[in-house]
Write an enzyme that holds these catalytic residues in place. Structure first.
Site, PDB file in Angstrom:
ATOM      1  N   HIS A   1     -17.865 -10.396   7.114  1.00 30.91           N
ATOM      2  CA  HIS A   1     -16.552  -9.757   7.298  1.00 30.91           C
ATOM      3  C   HIS A   1     -15.762 -10.504   8.361  1.00 30.91           C
ATOM      4  O   HIS A   1     -16.251 -10.714   9.468  1.00 30.91           O
ATOM      5  CB  HIS A   1     -16.733  -8.295   7.719  1.00 30.91           C
ATOM      6  CG  HIS A   1     -15.442  -7.531   7.767  1.00 30.91           C
ATOM      7  ND1 HIS A   1     -15.127  -6.644   8.768  1.00 30.91           N
ATOM      8  CD2 HIS A   1     -14.371  -7.537   6.932  1.00 30.91           C
ATOM      9  CE1 HIS A   1     -13.923  -6.121   8.530  1.00 30.91           C
ATOM     10  NE2 HIS A   1     -13.450  -6.650   7.434  1.00 30.91           N
ATOM     11  N   HIS A   2     -14.573 -10.934   8.001  1.00 33.24           N
ATOM     12  CA  HIS A   2     -13.649 -11.563   8.946  1.00 33.24           C
ATOM     13  C   HIS A   2     -12.402 -10.708   9.063  1.00 33.24           C
ATOM     14  O   HIS A   2     -11.445 -10.884   8.315  1.00 33.24           O
ATOM     15  CB  HIS A   2     -13.239 -12.967   8.454  1.00 33.24           C
ATOM     16  CG  HIS A   2     -14.305 -14.001   8.603  1.00 33.24           C
ATOM     17  ND1 HIS A   2     -14.160 -15.293   8.134  1.00 33.24           N
ATOM     18  CD2 HIS A   2     -15.534 -13.943   9.191  1.00 33.24           C
ATOM     19  CE1 HIS A   2     -15.261 -15.979   8.419  1.00 33.24           C
ATOM     20  NE2 HIS A   2     -16.110 -15.185   9.043  1.00 33.24           N
ATOM     21  N   GLU A   3     -12.411  -9.753   9.974  1.00 32.11           N
ATOM     22  CA  GLU A   3     -11.179  -9.009  10.261  1.00 32.11           C
ATOM     23  C   GLU A   3     -10.392  -9.844  11.257  1.00 32.11           C
ATOM     24  O   GLU A   3     -10.876 -10.140  12.346  1.00 32.11           O
ATOM     25  CB  GLU A   3     -11.493  -7.622  10.820  1.00 32.11           C
ATOM     26  CG  GLU A   3     -10.269  -6.815  11.240  1.00 32.11           C
ATOM     27  CD  GLU A   3      -9.215  -6.708  10.138  1.00 32.11           C
ATOM     28  OE1 GLU A   3      -9.485  -6.048   9.134  1.00 32.11           O
ATOM     29  OE2 GLU A   3      -8.119  -7.315  10.294  1.00 32.11           O
TER      30      GLU A   3
ATOM     31  N   GLU B   1      -7.564  -6.692  -2.190  1.00 37.66           N
ATOM     32  CA  GLU B   1      -7.080  -5.313  -2.165  1.00 37.66           C
ATOM     33  C   GLU B   1      -5.649  -5.341  -2.714  1.00 37.66           C
ATOM     34  O   GLU B   1      -5.453  -5.484  -3.910  1.00 37.66           O
ATOM     35  CB  GLU B   1      -7.177  -4.792  -0.736  1.00 37.66           C
ATOM     36  CG  GLU B   1      -7.005  -3.306  -0.585  1.00 37.66           C
ATOM     37  CD  GLU B   1      -6.994  -2.905   0.868  1.00 37.66           C
ATOM     38  OE1 GLU B   1      -7.538  -1.846   1.179  1.00 37.66           O
ATOM     39  OE2 GLU B   1      -6.415  -3.627   1.709  1.00 37.66           O
TER      40      GLU B   1
ATOM     41  N   HIS C   1      -8.534  -8.546   1.977  1.00 37.62           N
ATOM     42  CA  HIS C   1      -7.835  -7.269   2.150  1.00 37.62           C
ATOM     43  C   HIS C   1      -6.511  -7.502   2.868  1.00 37.62           C
ATOM     44  O   HIS C   1      -6.363  -8.465   3.621  1.00 37.62           O
ATOM     45  CB  HIS C   1      -8.706  -6.268   2.910  1.00 37.62           C
ATOM     46  CG  HIS C   1      -9.640  -5.545   1.986  1.00 37.62           C
ATOM     47  ND1 HIS C   1      -9.735  -4.184   1.927  1.00 37.62           N
ATOM     48  CD2 HIS C   1     -10.484  -6.030   1.045  1.00 37.62           C
ATOM     49  CE1 HIS C   1     -10.604  -3.843   0.988  1.00 37.62           C
ATOM     50  NE2 HIS C   1     -11.093  -4.946   0.446  1.00 37.62           N
ATOM     51  N   GLU C   2      -5.551  -6.628   2.593  1.00 37.07           N
ATOM     52  CA  GLU C   2      -4.166  -6.823   3.064  1.00 37.07           C
ATOM     53  C   GLU C   2      -3.702  -8.238   2.724  1.00 37.07           C
ATOM     54  O   GLU C   2      -3.245  -8.992   3.580  1.00 37.07           O
ATOM     55  CB  GLU C   2      -4.025  -6.542   4.571  1.00 37.07           C
ATOM     56  CG  GLU C   2      -4.365  -5.125   4.967  1.00 37.07           C
ATOM     57  CD  GLU C   2      -5.859  -4.927   5.182  1.00 37.07           C
ATOM     58  OE1 GLU C   2      -6.393  -3.940   4.668  1.00 37.07           O
ATOM     59  OE2 GLU C   2      -6.476  -5.756   5.852  1.00 37.07           O
TER      60      GLU C   2
ATOM     61  N   GLU D   1       0.813  -1.214   0.000  1.00 35.03           N
ATOM     62  CA  GLU D   1       0.000   0.000   0.000  1.00 35.03           C
ATOM     63  C   GLU D   1       0.849   1.268   0.000  1.00 35.03           C
ATOM     64  O   GLU D   1       0.647   2.170   0.795  1.00 35.03           O
ATOM     65  CB  GLU D   1      -0.997  -0.047   1.158  1.00 35.03           C
ATOM     66  CG  GLU D   1      -1.900  -1.274   1.044  1.00 35.03           C
ATOM     67  CD  GLU D   1      -2.997  -1.344   2.088  1.00 35.03           C
ATOM     68  OE1 GLU D   1      -3.122  -0.413   2.898  1.00 35.03           O
ATOM     69  OE2 GLU D   1      -3.722  -2.350   2.092  1.00 35.03           O
TER      70      GLU D   1
ATOM     71  N   GLU E   1      -9.789   4.012   0.482  1.00 35.09           N
ATOM     72  CA  GLU E   1      -9.745   4.327   1.914  1.00 35.09           C
ATOM     73  C   GLU E   1      -8.623   5.312   2.259  1.00 35.09           C
ATOM     74  O   GLU E   1      -8.725   6.047   3.232  1.00 35.09           O
ATOM     75  CB  GLU E   1      -9.593   3.046   2.735  1.00 35.09           C
ATOM     76  CG  GLU E   1      -8.320   2.276   2.443  1.00 35.09           C
ATOM     77  CD  GLU E   1      -8.287   0.869   3.064  1.00 35.09           C
ATOM     78  OE1 GLU E   1      -9.349   0.349   3.418  1.00 35.09           O
ATOM     79  OE2 GLU E   1      -7.188   0.308   3.184  1.00 35.09           O
TER      80      GLU E   1
END
Ligand code: NOJ
Ligand code: CA
Length: 673
Positions: free
Chosen positions: A373-375, A472, A453-454, A172, A478
């Site tokens: 969503h699984h953060e 992502e 993501h990440e 990023e 963001e």
């Protein structure tokens, strides 16, 4: 030992020196040979690449070290070659194009070293080439670890488009354009424009159970493959038979030539999941942007954003505008306090004010889907311990897509070993590569698709696992809310020639409120509103977010119509115009329909583009609706100035577009009755 499928076997003599394989159209040539060395025990394999007989890759080293031995790095004594060609077309279940032609010439070089043998598989396509290493099982050889000696030597002047491989934020970082000799350490894809006009992009395909690599500049145009190590310093942990990912070089005579390449996908194995009709492309809204805007929280308390009522309201909005799904972040227990790197996230338990069953049912009744969503907070072991149960919960509520997240800095993924020791692993090391595939396979068993993501970088595994919908893996929208600084106007243009060559990105285009404050500090999205629309076409992803709030879309209801209409699954995609980092335009035809969509975007420079519409059917006329920048539009001074105009167009016509600084245009082209 058996090496690949061979129809013609030839042994090279030392004197012959080099043996090549060329692309089907003859323009690209790969040569493999021995490096010059007086002492045979010092000989090692090298390769070169030419395009139209001009050198692109100068003599560059190939080879491996295994368990710190030089079994496969020196002492090369013999090269045999087996050849094969392929020309087949395969169909994507979803994608930027339905049919993909896989057309190449292949050489499998069998390399005899002092004691052992390995193979280098080479495929040369009209849009580039790739090679991979194979070490078959053989008597007296056992291997536990591997490091790689691969180089790409570029002896020409030119410009590199790259992001640092050394930073704290993984993939990023902003892309920069510098002279090739100013590159230090870069993630891939790294794209290069050479002084002879050739464009190439270095990357990899089919990254399975092996670390990702970065490129390290060693001087004089030499780039070394640097495998991301485990926390104990080991590069790759392997056993025999061993096969590396493909090292890829996409190659074209122009910037645009890179954009239509399917090389990365072609180098991946076909779908192993069988029927994947349950994998659903589409658009999704979410309880998300408002949290990033500071209007609610992930954590519990009076400002908790993911309440049952808020989710139902978001579902009403999505249903009203034909949006297929709704993501809810902060739905579960575990966001309070510092969750980054901590084992706090409980992905099996909904927050007390969020009724998962009721929301999932409400979404189904309204004909759309809830997106889970699984953060993980980057605590991978903690996620793996609850992954089965967490996915079971989604399956029970017919939630068929999940966004996963691994927040935290480079090298901060937590792995707890059998002795209870915690280790910090890289997001692009072998541990992460293994973890993501475990996640994808377990999700597939429950007919759930994943948006990571990440993530680790994309290497085309969506072909093998079509439930790996998107990810992502670059600076998304963001960053515009976080500021310091946001994405500059050239960012989304740069993505087309770098990150997006690897595969789909969940960028989350479509923000309509472009200037706002957070904690009394101003924030600017550095695009015009029309450019936000165009991003739905220039950034390919089978799932695209509709992130902004209802009131912001309804303020510009006529422009919002483009987002309502634009599909996310395509029959065909064609690059129409572009230069790296300056501008790009794509035309895409919707899957299962006759409409075409065009997206054109520019960097901070205003530009006029003339786009011939020769891809349209010859025997019909179409109505084109252009959502473009107004005459005085500018991302900084007048981002909301857009114009919507309609005209009748046909195959012979050329579309004239004026793009504002930081601007763009989005066009829908429908057949007329
Ligand atoms: C970073 C992700 O990119 C973002 O989309 C998400 O909202 C936060 N992490 C929290 O999971
Ligand atoms: Ca992120």
């Amino acid at each position: 030992m058996r090496l690949g499928i061979g129809v013609l076997l030839a042994m090279l003599s030392l004197a012959a020196g080099a043996e090549g394989v060329s692309s089907p159209d003859g323009s690209i040539q790969f040569q493999l040979s021995f490096a010059q060395s007086e002492d045979p025990s010092g000989r090692y394999p090298v390769y070169t690449v030419t395009l139209d007989d001009e050198e692109i890759i100068a003599e560059s080293r190939l080879g491996l070290t295994t368990d710190d031995s030089d079994n496969f790095s020196r002492g090369l004594s013999r090269i045999d070659v087996a050849r094969r060609s392929n020309d087949a077309t395969w169909e994507q279940p979803w994608g930027e194009r339905r049919f993909v032609r896989d057309h190449y010439n292949e050489a499998v070089y069998s390399l005899r070293f002092a004691e052992f043998e390995m193979a280098v598989h080479v495929r040369v396509f009209d849009d580039g080439l790739a090679f991979r290493y194979e070490i078959p099982e053989q008597d007296g050889l056992a291997i536990r670890t591997i490091d790689e000696l691969t180089q790409f030597v570029i002896n020409r002047a030119g410009t590199a488009f790259w992001q640092t491989g050394d930073g704290h934020e993984g993939y990023e970082h902003l892309y920069q354009a510098t002279a090739i000799d100013e590159v230090t350490t870069a993630h891939t894809p790294m794209t290069l424009r050479l002084d002879n006009g050739a464009h190439l992009s270095l990357h990899e395909a089919a990254l399975v159970d092996y670390p990702a690599y970065r490129l390290i500049a060693a001087g004089d145009g030499q780039f070394d493959v640097d495998l991301r190590p485990w926390s104990d310093g080991t590069k790759a942990k392997v056993s025999l038979p061993f096969e590396s990912p493909w090292r890829t070089i996409q190659l074209a005579r122009s910037a645009m030539g890179l954009l239509d390449s399917s090389l990365i996908l072609n180098l991946n194995e076909p779908n192993v999941l069988g029927d994947v009709s349950w994998v659903e492309p589409g658009k999704y809204a979410g309880i998300w942007w408002e949290i990033h805007r500071g209007l609610g929280t992930w954590s519990s308390g009076p400002r908790h954003a993911a309440t049952t009522a808020a989710a139902k309201a978001k579902i009403d909005f999505a249903a009203e505008y034909g949006i297929d799904g709704v993501l809810v972040e902060g739905w579960n227990v575990g966001w309070d306090g510092d969750y980054v790197g901590e084992p706090t996230q409980d992905l099996t338990k909904a927050a007390p004010d969020f009724d998962l069953a009721a929301v999932a049912r409400y979404a189904r009744e309204k004909g759309l889907r809830l997106v889970g969503h699984h953060e993980t907070g980057g605590h991978v072991t903690h996620y793996e311990e609850q992954m089965d149960e967490a996915l079971d919960l989604l399956e029970r509520h017919a939630v068929r897509q999940v966004k996963t997240g691994y927040v935290g800095r480079t090298g901060s993924l937590k792995r707890v070993d059998e002795e209870g020791q915690t280790h910090l692993e890289h997001k692009d090391g072998q541990f992460a590569v293994r973890h993501h595939l475990t996640n994808i396979r377990k999700a597939a068993q429950r007919r759930i698709s994943v948006n990571t993501h990440e993530p680790v970088k994309d290497t085309g595994l969506r072909r093998t696992y079509p439930n790996w919908l998107s990810r992502e893996g670059s600076r998304g929208q963001e960053f515009n809310v976080w500021g310091n600084p946001g994405n500059p106007p050239e960012h989304e243009v740069m993505l087309a020639y770098t990150r997006l060559l690897a595969g789909p990105m969940d960028f989350t285009p479509g923000v309509f409120d472009l200037d706002f404050e957070i904690d009394n500090k101003p924030r600017r999205v550095q695009t015009t509103l029309a450019k936000q629309l165009a991003l739905y076409v220039t950034i390919y992803s089978p799932i695209q977010m509709v992130p902004d709030m209802r009131e912001n879309y309804e303020r510009y209801r006529d422009a919002f119509q483009f987002i309502v209409d634009v599909p996310t699954d395509w029959e065909q995609s064609i690059a129409l115009a572009g230069e790296v980092g300056d501008f790009v335009a794509f035309a895409r035809k919707e899957r299962g329909g006759d409409d075409w969509y065009i997206g054109a975007i520019t960097d901070e420079q205003a530009r006029s583009l003339s786009l011939p519409l020769g891809f349209l059917d010859g025997d019909r006329s179409y109505r084109a609706t252009v959502y473009g920048d107004g005459p005085d539009a500018h991302w900084e001074s007048s981002p909301y100035e857009y114009v919507i105009r309609q005209s009748t167009v046909g195959k012979e016509d050329t579309l004239e577009l004026a793009l504002a600084p930081g601007g763009g245009a989005a066009i829908r082209i429908e057949p007329e009755e």
